[in-house]
Design a protein around this motif. Structure first.
Motif, PDB file in Angstrom:
ATOM      1  N   ALA A  88       7.492  10.965   4.679  1.00  0.00           N
ATOM      2  CA  ALA A  88       7.750   9.562   4.315  1.00  0.00           C
ATOM      3  C   ALA A  88       7.940   9.476   2.797  1.00  0.00           C
ATOM      4  CB  ALA A  88       6.599   8.670   4.773  1.00  0.00           C
ATOM      5  N   GLN A  89       7.114  10.207   2.069  1.00  0.00           N
ATOM      6  CA  GLN A  89       7.222  10.187   0.604  1.00  0.00           C
ATOM      7  C   GLN A  89       8.485  10.898   0.125  1.00  0.00           C
ATOM      8  OE1 GLN A  89       3.852  10.604  -1.817  1.00  0.00           O
ATOM      9  NE2 GLN A  89       2.434   9.649  -0.391  1.00  0.00           N
TER      10      GLN A  89
ATOM     11  N   ARG B  45      11.307  11.159   1.795  1.00  0.00           N
ATOM     12  CA  ARG B  45      12.431  10.258   2.082  1.00  0.00           C
ATOM     13  C   ARG B  45      12.580   9.240   0.958  1.00  0.00           C
ATOM     14  NH1 ARG B  45      10.595  10.355   7.423  1.00  0.00           N
ATOM     15  NH2 ARG B  45       9.466   8.386   7.216  1.00  0.00           N
TER      16      ARG B  45
ATOM     17  N   PHE C 183      -2.833   8.190  -5.352  1.00  0.00           N
ATOM     18  CA  PHE C 183      -3.611   8.716  -4.224  1.00  0.00           C
ATOM     19  C   PHE C 183      -5.073   8.363  -4.411  1.00  0.00           C
ATOM     20  CE2 PHE C 183      -6.335  11.921  -2.309  1.00  0.00           C
ATOM     21  CZ  PHE C 183      -5.817  12.019  -1.022  1.00  0.00           C
TER      22      PHE C 183
ATOM     23  N   LEU D  81       0.265  16.029  -0.852  1.00  0.00           N
ATOM     24  CA  LEU D  81       1.062  14.865  -1.259  1.00  0.00           C
ATOM     25  C   LEU D  81       1.497  14.931  -2.722  1.00  0.00           C
ATOM     26  CD1 LEU D  81      -0.953  12.116   0.640  1.00  0.00           C
ATOM     27  CD2 LEU D  81       1.375  12.862   1.144  1.00  0.00           C
TER      28      LEU D  81
ATOM     29  N   VAL E 172       0.827  -1.211   0.000  1.00  0.00           N
ATOM     30  CA  VAL E 172       0.000   0.000   0.000  1.00  0.00           C
ATOM     31  C   VAL E 172       0.863   1.264   0.000  1.00  0.00           C
ATOM     32  CG1 VAL E 172      -1.850   1.208   1.231  1.00  0.00           C
ATOM     33  CG2 VAL E 172      -1.653  -1.277   1.416  1.00  0.00           C
ATOM     34  N   GLU E 173       1.801   1.311   0.954  1.00  0.00           N
ATOM     35  CA  GLU E 173       2.587   2.546   1.082  1.00  0.00           C
ATOM     36  C   GLU E 173       3.533   2.733  -0.095  1.00  0.00           C
ATOM     37  OE1 GLU E 173       2.589   0.049   3.228  1.00  0.00           O
ATOM     38  OE2 GLU E 173       4.605  -0.440   3.972  1.00  0.00           O
TER      39      GLU E 173
ATOM     40  N   ALA F 180       3.316  11.882   6.537  1.00  0.00           N
ATOM     41  CA  ALA F 180       3.094  11.239   5.239  1.00  0.00           C
ATOM     42  C   ALA F 180       3.937  11.917   4.153  1.00  0.00           C
ATOM     43  CB  ALA F 180       1.610  11.293   4.887  1.00  0.00           C
TER      44      ALA F 180
ATOM     45  N   ALA G 123       1.584   4.386  -2.764  1.00  0.00           N
ATOM     46  CA  ALA G 123       1.371   5.808  -2.461  1.00  0.00           C
ATOM     47  C   ALA G 123       2.628   6.605  -2.773  1.00  0.00           C
ATOM     48  CB  ALA G 123       0.979   5.973  -0.993  1.00  0.00           C
ATOM     49  N   ARG G 124       3.782   6.029  -2.414  1.00  0.00           N
ATOM     50  CA  ARG G 124       5.047   6.744  -2.611  1.00  0.00           C
ATOM     51  C   ARG G 124       5.392   6.908  -4.088  1.00  0.00           C
ATOM     52  NH1 ARG G 124       8.295   3.428   2.075  1.00  0.00           N
ATOM     53  NH2 ARG G 124       7.108   4.291   3.817  1.00  0.00           N
TER      54      ARG G 124
END
Ligand code: ATP
Ligand code: MG
Lengths: 382, 250
Positions: free
Chosen positions: B105-106, B108, B81, B162, B72-73, B102, B76-77
């Motif tokens: 995290a993206q 990074r 979305f 995002l 999932v993540e 969030a 998203a990265r």
């Protein structure tokens, strides 16, 4: 609970040893002084001047000091304290607590220079056991912030007994932190006696260590007294966390709030027991209690037991308990924004603690914030 | 950008999607319409990577990468979305703090420098101002106590912060008042560019008055039964889904 009772034997020996060595050689003539000086507290227990202290543990008092010769024998204690002692002794049925009160014949006067104080219990010498007893007296109308940080290292068992008398109209916020290294165990027993319109708010943060246990007894003796317990128990690996509270409403218009939450990963376990007693003929007492556990793994185990014993009709009481898992839907939602599963767990754990810690005094934030983040992360990642 | 081929999806034993084919190119806006329970949200969620959806057949490819191999993540990265039909509330988790986690995290993941609290706050405040979202959203817990419409606006706020490439809006128009609908439509239009693609799931032609789709697809019973231009939405508005249902059952 076998673990605790097997340790009891060594504590008994320790207590006997302690009582033989201690002699109330000193006396403080002017008791009145500490009773009426605002922001004073009395502590009872270990003197750093005595050699036997080294066998018992290191207790560091911050923002206060032990005054020369300010040591009281039991006989010299003000009558009201003596009475409390006797009644305490009779009421206690927990052996671990009784020995401290029964065998310790002296207590010390600890003038506190500010409205906040910190006590660190640390054991730097890898001992078998550490025992500490403290008696705190919060004078009428005083407002105090007390932090007790139990940081035993490589200690089989650290045991601490603290009695707090809150005089009328006084207020106390007490932050208790169990932060032990992996093999250590600690037990803290707190006993509060609340006079008219006094308030005690306790934060019990059990963050690390093989075993930690906080047992709390609160006597809401004065009318309109208020007691609140906020417990946060974090466990991972094979750690065990334990919270037991007995809140006794002995007067009208008294109010208590209990909020206890354990967050467990791996094979950790917790036992949370909350007892609320409302004595007969008490009018308009309020008591609310909520005990919760969140399990992050299939092997974690939690036990919650809320109990109400109400002897009066005119009370407003509620209680509840729940054991559950992290909300999977929320976990998924957070991940769908790009945070990893572990990060999402950490955020959800933190969110679960928010309500519990929302009224924590700002003075405690420097000690708690980073620590909590660190240990919540440890639990989230398992 | 996104290629879906012969996608079959189950929940438990029940087959919800029964062979979906769909290609979305950068810059395009696709609308998906269909009766309740036809599988629109399931399609959105299988693209997001919901774990309890089992893909039994078919493929899902986003920018040459097999989405089925990504968590999932990770999806998203990479810039996917999904605005949820039912955004989840998390009491105790501050709305903006979460968004910062969030976003960082993206960042990074993309090897960019993380945004400091103050830089992020400045950015978020500007976006909120531009979108007409009240500043008090920043103090509240994630979707906690938000009205239906507020939750939808908050999803749009997340989208802006995002900066994804493929945006799936699952009934973003449900529960919105007329002003809020226009606000959401305006923000979608201004966010849209040739590098971004949208998939709009909606029941009503109304949203499509404001956001003009390149394609409209009709999803019935887990299958796309008709695709066309925006005139298809008008046809649906007039005749409903009965003709498709009759076709399927015969
Ligand atoms: N967890 C689940 N278990 C069983 N069936 C499910 C589950 N989730 C969804 N379904 C079923 O899958 C079908 C498709 O659901 P989905 O939410 O995708 O429909 P939808 O087209 O988005 O409908 P709506 O327009 O009402 O939002 C429905 O019949 C629904 O009941
Ligand atoms: Mg749906």
């Amino acid at each position: 609970m076998a673990m605790i009772s097997t340790k009891t034997n060594s504590l008994l020996e320790l207590a006997q040893f302690w009582s033989q060595r201690l002699s109330p050689d000193f006396s403080l003539r002017d008791h009145e002084k500490y009773l009426y000086t605002p922001l004073d507290a009395i502590s009872f227990g270990i003197s750093p001047k005595e050699p036997w202290h080294r066998a018992l543990g290191d207790v560091v008092f911050h923002n206060g000091y032990l005054a020369q010769g300010d040591v009281l024998g039991m006989e010299d204690a003000p009558a009201f304290l003596q009475e409390k002692y006797l009644s305490l002794r009779q009421k206690e049925d927990d052996f671990l607590c009784r020995y401290n009160l029964a065998y310790s014949p002296a207590f010390y006067y600890l003038p506190l220079r500010q409205n906040n104080s910190k006590i660190t219990i640390a054991d730097s010498e890898r001992r078998h056991a550490v025992a500490t007893s403290l008696l705190c007296y919060i004078p009428p109308g005083a407002e105090h912030y007390l932090e007790i940080h139990n940081m035993a290292q490589e200690t089989r068992l650290s045991h601490c007994h603290i009695v707090v008398f809150l005089a009328s109209g006084s207020k106390l916020q007490l932050l208790l932190i169990h932060e032990l290294d992996e093999p250590s165990q600690s037990i803290v027993h707190l006993h509060f006696i609340l006079s008219v319109e006094s308030q005690a708010v306790v934060y019990d943060l059990q963050l690390s260590g093989k075993l930690s246990r906080t047992s709390i007894e609160a006597d809401l003796e004065g009318e309109r007294s208020f007691f609140s317990l906020n417990g946060l128990l974090l466990g991972r690996g094979e750690e065990h966390r334990d919270s037991t509270s007995l809140l006794i409403h002995r007067s009208s218009y008294s109010e208590s709030k209990t909020l206890c939450l354990s967050l467990l990963n791996n094979k950790a376990s917790s036992a949370i027991t909350g007892n609320i007693v409302v004595e007969p003929r008490i009018r308009e007492a309020k008591a609310h209690q909520l005990l919760r556990s969140l399990l992050l793994s299939d092997d974690a185990k939690a036990f919650c037991r809320p109990q109400l014993e109400i002897g009066s009709h005119e009370v407003n009481c509620s209680h509840g308990s729940s054991i559950g898992e992290l909300d999977q839907e929320a976990l998924y939602y957070l991940q769908s924004r790009g945070v990893s599963k572990e990060e999402a767990r950490q955020l959800l754990l933190k969110a679960a603690t928010a309500h519990l810690l929302q009224d924590l005094a700002p003075i405690f934030l420097p000690t708690t914030q980073e620590r909590l983040n660190y240990y919540l992360k440890e639990v989230a990642y398992g | 950008m996104l290629t879906i081929q012969n996608l079959h999806v189950r929940i438990g034993e029940k087959e919800i999607l029964r062979g979906i084919d769909l290609t979305v190119k950068a810059g395009e806006i696709h609308a998906i319409m269909g009766p309740n329970g036809s599988g629109k949200s399931t399609l959105s969620q299988v693209i997001a990577g919901r774990e309890d959806l089992v893909v039994s057949q078919g493929s899902l490819v986003f920018e040459q990468e097999n989405l089925l191999e990504l968590s999932v993540e990770e999806r998203a990265r990479r810039g996917i979305f999904v605005a949820f039909q039912y955004p989840v509330a998390v009491p105790g988790l501050n709305n903006l703090q979460f968004m910062r986690e969030a976003v960082n995290a993206q960042r990074r993941f993309r090897g960019e420098k993380e945004l400091s609290s103050s830089d992020f706050l400045k950015k978020a405040q500007k976006v909120m101002h531009d979108l007409g979202i009240p500043q008090e959203f920043s103090k509240r817990s994630l979707n906690d106590g938000f009205s239906g419409g507020e939750k939808k606006k908050n999803e749009i706020l997340q989208m802006y912060l995002l900066e994804p490439k493929l945006i799936i809006l699952d009934e973003i128009d449900s529960g919105l008042d007329i002003d809020a609908l226009q606000m959401v439509a305006r923000s979608v239009n201004s966010f849209h560019n040739e590098k971004r693609a949208f998939l709009l799931v909606t029941h009503y032609q109304r949203l499509l008055h404001y956001i003009e789709p390149n394609y409209v697809h009709v999803l019935v019973d887990g299958k796309i039964v008709e695709s066309g231009g925006k005139e298809l939405a008008e046809k649906l508005e007039k005749h409903g889904y009965d003709i498709y249902k009759n076709q399927l059952s015969s």
